[in-house]
Design a protein around this motif. Structure first.
Motif, PDB file in Angstrom:
ATOM      1  N   THR A  21       0.840  -1.185   0.000  1.00 25.37           N
ATOM      2  CA  THR A  21       0.000   0.000   0.000  1.00 25.37           C
ATOM      3  C   THR A  21       0.880   1.241   0.000  1.00 25.37           C
ATOM      4  OG1 THR A  21      -1.830   1.143   1.139  1.00 25.37           O
ATOM      5  CG2 THR A  21      -0.152   0.128   2.530  1.00 25.37           C
ATOM      6  N   PHE A  22       0.358   2.328  -0.533  1.00 24.18           N
ATOM      7  CA  PHE A  22       1.094   3.594  -0.546  1.00 24.18           C
ATOM      8  C   PHE A  22       0.542   4.461   0.570  1.00 24.18           C
ATOM      9  CE2 PHE A  22       1.786   8.005  -1.886  1.00 24.18           C
ATOM     10  CZ  PHE A  22       3.126   7.978  -2.202  1.00 24.18           C
ATOM     11  N   VAL A  23       1.402   4.807   1.526  1.00 23.96           N
ATOM     12  CA  VAL A  23       0.990   5.591   2.691  1.00 23.96           C
ATOM     13  C   VAL A  23       1.470   7.027   2.503  1.00 23.96           C
ATOM     14  CG1 VAL A  23       1.023   5.751   5.202  1.00 23.96           C
ATOM     15  CG2 VAL A  23       1.254   3.509   4.101  1.00 23.96           C
ATOM     16  N   ARG A  24       0.550   7.937   2.522  1.00 23.44           N
ATOM     17  CA  ARG A  24       0.888   9.345   2.294  1.00 23.44           C
ATOM     18  C   ARG A  24       1.439   9.982   3.564  1.00 23.44           C
ATOM     19  NH1 ARG A  24      -2.002  10.927  -2.710  1.00 23.44           N
ATOM     20  NH2 ARG A  24      -1.096  12.980  -2.383  1.00 23.44           N
ATOM     21  N   ASN A  25       2.318  10.959   3.371  1.00 24.35           N
ATOM     22  CA  ASN A  25       2.795  11.817   4.452  1.00 24.35           C
ATOM     23  C   ASN A  25       3.201  13.141   3.829  1.00 24.35           C
ATOM     24  OD1 ASN A  25       5.667  11.619   3.640  1.00 24.35           O
ATOM     25  ND2 ASN A  25       5.489   9.506   4.353  1.00 24.35           N
ATOM     26  N   LEU A  32       4.943  14.410  -4.702  1.00 23.38           N
ATOM     27  CA  LEU A  32       3.912  14.159  -5.713  1.00 23.38           C
ATOM     28  C   LEU A  32       3.470  15.446  -6.392  1.00 23.38           C
ATOM     29  CD1 LEU A  32       1.739  11.459  -3.892  1.00 23.38           C
ATOM     30  CD2 LEU A  32       3.129  11.125  -5.945  1.00 23.38           C
ATOM     31  N   ASP A  33       3.349  16.513  -5.618  1.00 24.40           N
ATOM     32  CA  ASP A  33       3.019  17.818  -6.217  1.00 24.40           C
ATOM     33  C   ASP A  33       4.118  18.253  -7.179  1.00 24.40           C
ATOM     34  OD1 ASP A  33       0.655  17.949  -4.809  1.00 24.40           O
ATOM     35  OD2 ASP A  33       1.450  19.235  -3.219  1.00 24.40           O
ATOM     36  N   PHE A  34       5.352  18.020  -6.798  1.00 28.61           N
ATOM     37  CA  PHE A  34       6.500  18.349  -7.637  1.00 28.61           C
ATOM     38  C   PHE A  34       6.439  17.571  -8.961  1.00 28.61           C
ATOM     39  CE2 PHE A  34      10.797  16.783  -8.792  1.00 28.61           C
ATOM     40  CZ  PHE A  34      11.406  17.973  -9.167  1.00 28.61           C
ATOM     41  N   LEU A  35       6.189  16.279  -8.894  1.00 32.77           N
ATOM     42  CA  LEU A  35       6.140  15.457 -10.101  1.00 32.77           C
ATOM     43  C   LEU A  35       4.940  15.826 -10.982  1.00 32.77           C
ATOM     44  CD1 LEU A  35       7.074  11.984  -8.554  1.00 32.77           C
ATOM     45  CD2 LEU A  35       8.543  13.505  -9.906  1.00 32.77           C
ATOM     46  N   ASN A  36       3.836  16.145 -10.364  1.00 32.89           N
ATOM     47  CA  ASN A  36       2.667  16.567 -11.143  1.00 32.89           C
ATOM     48  C   ASN A  36       2.941  17.873 -11.866  1.00 32.89           C
ATOM     49  OD1 ASN A  36      -0.279  16.125 -11.773  1.00 32.89           O
ATOM     50  ND2 ASN A  36      -0.420  18.123 -10.771  1.00 32.89           N
ATOM     51  N   ASP A  37       3.688  18.763 -11.215  1.00 36.13           N
ATOM     52  CA  ASP A  37       4.074  20.022 -11.848  1.00 36.13           C
ATOM     53  C   ASP A  37       5.009  19.772 -13.032  1.00 36.13           C
ATOM     54  OD1 ASP A  37       3.910  22.807 -12.004  1.00 36.13           O
ATOM     55  OD2 ASP A  37       5.797  23.045 -10.916  1.00 36.13           O
ATOM     56  N   VAL A  38       5.907  18.793 -12.878  1.00 36.19           N
ATOM     57  CA  VAL A  38       6.801  18.414 -13.972  1.00 36.19           C
ATOM     58  C   VAL A  38       5.987  17.962 -15.174  1.00 36.19           C
ATOM     59  CG1 VAL A  38       8.527  16.729 -14.725  1.00 36.19           C
ATOM     60  CG2 VAL A  38       8.734  17.807 -12.480  1.00 36.19           C
ATOM     61  N   TYR A  39       4.957  17.164 -14.929  1.00 34.31           N
ATOM     62  CA  TYR A  39       4.166  16.586 -16.015  1.00 34.31           C
ATOM     63  C   TYR A  39       3.253  17.602 -16.696  1.00 34.31           C
ATOM     64  CZ  TYR A  39       0.820  13.552 -18.403  1.00 34.31           C
ATOM     65  OH  TYR A  39       0.016  12.956 -19.349  1.00 34.31           O
ATOM     66  N   THR A  40       2.637  18.479 -15.911  1.00 31.22           N
ATOM     67  CA  THR A  40       1.630  19.385 -16.468  1.00 31.22           C
ATOM     68  C   THR A  40       2.210  20.707 -16.951  1.00 31.22           C
ATOM     69  OG1 THR A  40       1.149  20.195 -14.230  1.00 31.22           O
ATOM     70  CG2 THR A  40      -0.218  18.398 -15.087  1.00 31.22           C
ATOM     71  N   ASN A  41       3.427  21.039 -16.573  1.00 31.24           N
ATOM     72  CA  ASN A  41       4.029  22.307 -16.985  1.00 31.24           C
ATOM     73  C   ASN A  41       5.328  22.047 -17.751  1.00 31.24           C
ATOM     74  OD1 ASN A  41       2.162  24.258 -15.616  1.00 31.24           O
ATOM     75  ND2 ASN A  41       2.876  23.156 -13.809  1.00 31.24           N
ATOM     76  N   ASP A  42       5.838  23.089 -18.378  1.00 34.81           N
ATOM     77  CA  ASP A  42       7.057  22.951 -19.183  1.00 34.81           C
ATOM     78  C   ASP A  42       8.268  22.997 -18.262  1.00 34.81           C
ATOM     79  OD1 ASP A  42       8.827  22.755 -21.214  1.00 34.81           O
ATOM     80  OD2 ASP A  42       8.526  24.772 -22.008  1.00 34.81           O
ATOM     81  N   SER A  54      14.727   6.951   1.611  1.00 33.57           N
ATOM     82  CA  SER A  54      13.729   7.976   1.921  1.00 33.57           C
ATOM     83  C   SER A  54      12.442   7.781   1.127  1.00 33.57           C
ATOM     84  CB  SER A  54      14.295   9.382   1.661  1.00 33.57           C
ATOM     85  OG  SER A  54      14.711   9.519   0.312  1.00 33.57           O
ATOM     86  N   GLY A  55      12.424   6.820   0.207  1.00 34.56           N
ATOM     87  CA  GLY A  55      11.185   6.491  -0.499  1.00 34.56           C
ATOM     88  C   GLY A  55      11.018   7.147  -1.847  1.00 34.56           C
ATOM     89  N   LYS A  56      12.085   7.576  -2.473  1.00 33.00           N
ATOM     90  CA  LYS A  56      11.982   8.280  -3.759  1.00 33.00           C
ATOM     91  C   LYS A  56      11.375   7.398  -4.854  1.00 33.00           C
ATOM     92  CE  LYS A  56      16.455   9.057  -3.754  1.00 33.00           C
ATOM     93  NZ  LYS A  56      16.798   8.454  -2.446  1.00 33.00           N
ATOM     94  N   THR A  57      11.906   6.197  -4.992  1.00 27.86           N
ATOM     95  CA  THR A  57      11.423   5.297  -6.044  1.00 27.86           C
ATOM     96  C   THR A  57       9.955   4.940  -5.828  1.00 27.86           C
ATOM     97  OG1 THR A  57      13.637   4.385  -6.378  1.00 27.86           O
ATOM     98  CG2 THR A  57      11.785   3.063  -7.148  1.00 27.86           C
ATOM     99  N   THR A  58       9.553   4.741  -4.575  1.00 31.99           N
ATOM    100  CA  THR A  58       8.162   4.411  -4.272  1.00 31.99           C
ATOM    101  C   THR A  58       7.228   5.532  -4.705  1.00 31.99           C
ATOM    102  OG1 THR A  58       8.819   3.036  -2.398  1.00 31.99           O
ATOM    103  CG2 THR A  58       6.553   3.839  -2.416  1.00 31.99           C
ATOM    104  N   VAL A  59       7.621   6.767  -4.437  1.00 32.18           N
ATOM    105  CA  VAL A  59       6.801   7.921  -4.823  1.00 32.18           C
ATOM    106  C   VAL A  59       6.714   8.028  -6.345  1.00 32.18           C
ATOM    107  CG1 VAL A  59       6.709  10.446  -4.833  1.00 32.18           C
ATOM    108  CG2 VAL A  59       7.191   9.231  -2.710  1.00 32.18           C
ATOM    109  N   VAL A  60       7.837   7.860  -7.025  1.00 31.59           N
ATOM    110  CA  VAL A  60       7.853   7.950  -8.483  1.00 31.59           C
ATOM    111  C   VAL A  60       6.964   6.877  -9.097  1.00 31.59           C
ATOM    112  CG1 VAL A  60       9.300   7.652 -10.536  1.00 31.59           C
ATOM    113  CG2 VAL A  60      10.096   9.079  -8.645  1.00 31.59           C
TER     114      VAL A  60
END
Length: 382
Positions: A21-25, A32-42, A54-60
């Motif tokens: 399961t993915f547990v948010r904190n 996740l906000d950072f990655l969404n910004d990468v995807y939706t903006n230039d 620290s969980g980087k790969t799990t978040v990605v």
């Protein structure tokens, strides 16, 4: 930690692969906000970094799983890759196989693909794991791809996943330096977030009452040992669960509620009202020395020490009894459950131990020396 009675049907703390399961904190939400910004903006060049585990790969991976099916996504591990292998890995992730191609041919093919996909949809995403190990020549190749443009915007959006700022981006000779990257740092969980993380994973694994498995004081201990980094929490919990599985446990209950848990890690355990017993139960139903447990090999023998009110196993009065996994010992309004999966194999006790002289010797030895022994630390559940 009552792992056996927790009814965990699935692996709660996986060290590899997709988590149960993915547990948010807070840190994960920022990432996740950072990655969404990468995807939706230039946002062409980006670095997601933080300490190992620290969980980087799990978040990605969680972010990628939520992307639309039309998104073009490549994830590669750049460790020990030269330029040709680096480009070939990207092409393979995007669904292409070029046989006997030169580096220039691979690079040009990728640029054509990036422009075409950006024209028809959104710019492709490239996630590069272990970016701290990237070779300088490979980095220069990446910079060429990152400079590909389509209709005035970046035709490739890159996220370098790294334990620290990659050295190649700080090289003064670099085509693109770290100042030109947008960066996000992943930090540890708080103590409260760590507790929530553990409980959420136990629930996902099948536990209906995870608080009984992981009381607050143990959660705090895990937080101190892991400093709040999810990967370390998982590893410490794995060790805890294995330790709990391997060590026989006794769970003392009062009117059906667990009040103590004790590791059965000594050859002999005295149970009774006196404080010098290994398990002391202050009850008028208990004799001063009420019963004793004797371990021999994989067998555990329960002996009534001539108690006033008797000893019962699974509601049947016994003078002595070879215990089995999940047996319930009743002593007045207290119960003691033994949890030891090894006892399921039908353990047999050496008959010589059952001789009267042997039993009396076993009884007398701990009574004489008990007061001077180091007492067992009993964990009281909150």
């Amino acid at each position: 930690m009552d792992m056996d009675t927790a009814e965990l049907h699935k692996h709660a703390f996986r060290l590899h692969g997709k988590p149960l399961t993915f547990v948010r904190n807070q840190s994960r939400d920022v990432a996740l906000d950072f990655l969404n910004d990468v995807y939706t903006n230039d946002r062409g060049l980006n670095i997601l970094h933080g300490p190992s585990l620290s969980g980087k790969t799990t978040v990605v991976q969680h972010f990628i799983d939520a992307l639309p099916a039309s998104a073009a996504v490549a994830t590669i591990d750049c460790s020990h890759l030269d330029t040709g292998a680096f480009l070939a890995a990207i092409l393979t992730e995007f669904g292409f196989e070029l046989d006997s191609s030169t580096v220039n041919e691979q690079l040009n093919f990728l640029k054509v693909f990036l422009v075409q996909h950006t024209s028809n949809d959104s710019a492709p995403l490239l996630f590069i794991e272990n970016a701290q190990e990237m070779d300088t020549i490979v980095y220069h190749c990446l910079c060429q791809l990152a400079k590909t443009r389509c209709h005035g915007q970046n035709a490739l959006r890159v996220v370098m996943i790294s334990d620290c700022l990659p050295k190649v981006t700080t090289d003064p000779r670099a085509m693109i330096t770290h100042e030109q990257f947008v960066k996000c740092v992943m930090g540890p969980m708080t103590e409260v977030e760590t507790a929530d993380y553990i409980l959420a994973k136990l629930r996902a694994a099948g536990s209906e009452t995870p608080e009984d498995i992981m009381p607050q004081h143990l959660s705090k201990e895990i937080f101190r040992g892991s400093e709040g980094y999810p990967g370390l929490v998982d590893r410490l919990m794995m060790l805890r669960m294995q330790e709990a599985k391997d060590t026989p446990m006794l769970f003392v209950t009062l009117n059906g509620k667990t009040v103590k848990q004790v590791r059965l890690d000594k050859p002999r355990f005295l149970i009774g009202r006196s404080d010098i017993n290994d398990i002391s139960i202050n009850s008028s139903f208990m004799s001063r020395h009420h019963a004793m447990l004797v371990q021999q090999g994989e067998a555990t023998l329960l002996i009534d020490l001539n108690s006033t009110n008797g000893v019962f196993v699974n509601s049947k009065r016994v003078a002595s009894h070879v215990l089995q996994h999940n047996d319930i010992i009743s002593l007045g309004n207290h119960g003691i459950k033994i949890v030891d999966p090894n006892l399921q194999r039908g353990c047999k006790l050496d008959r010589t131990l059952m001789e009267d002289t042997e039993i009396m010797k076993v009884l007398n030895d701990p009574r004489r020396g008990k007061a001077s022994e180091h007492k067992l630390t009993v964990l009281t559940l909150s």
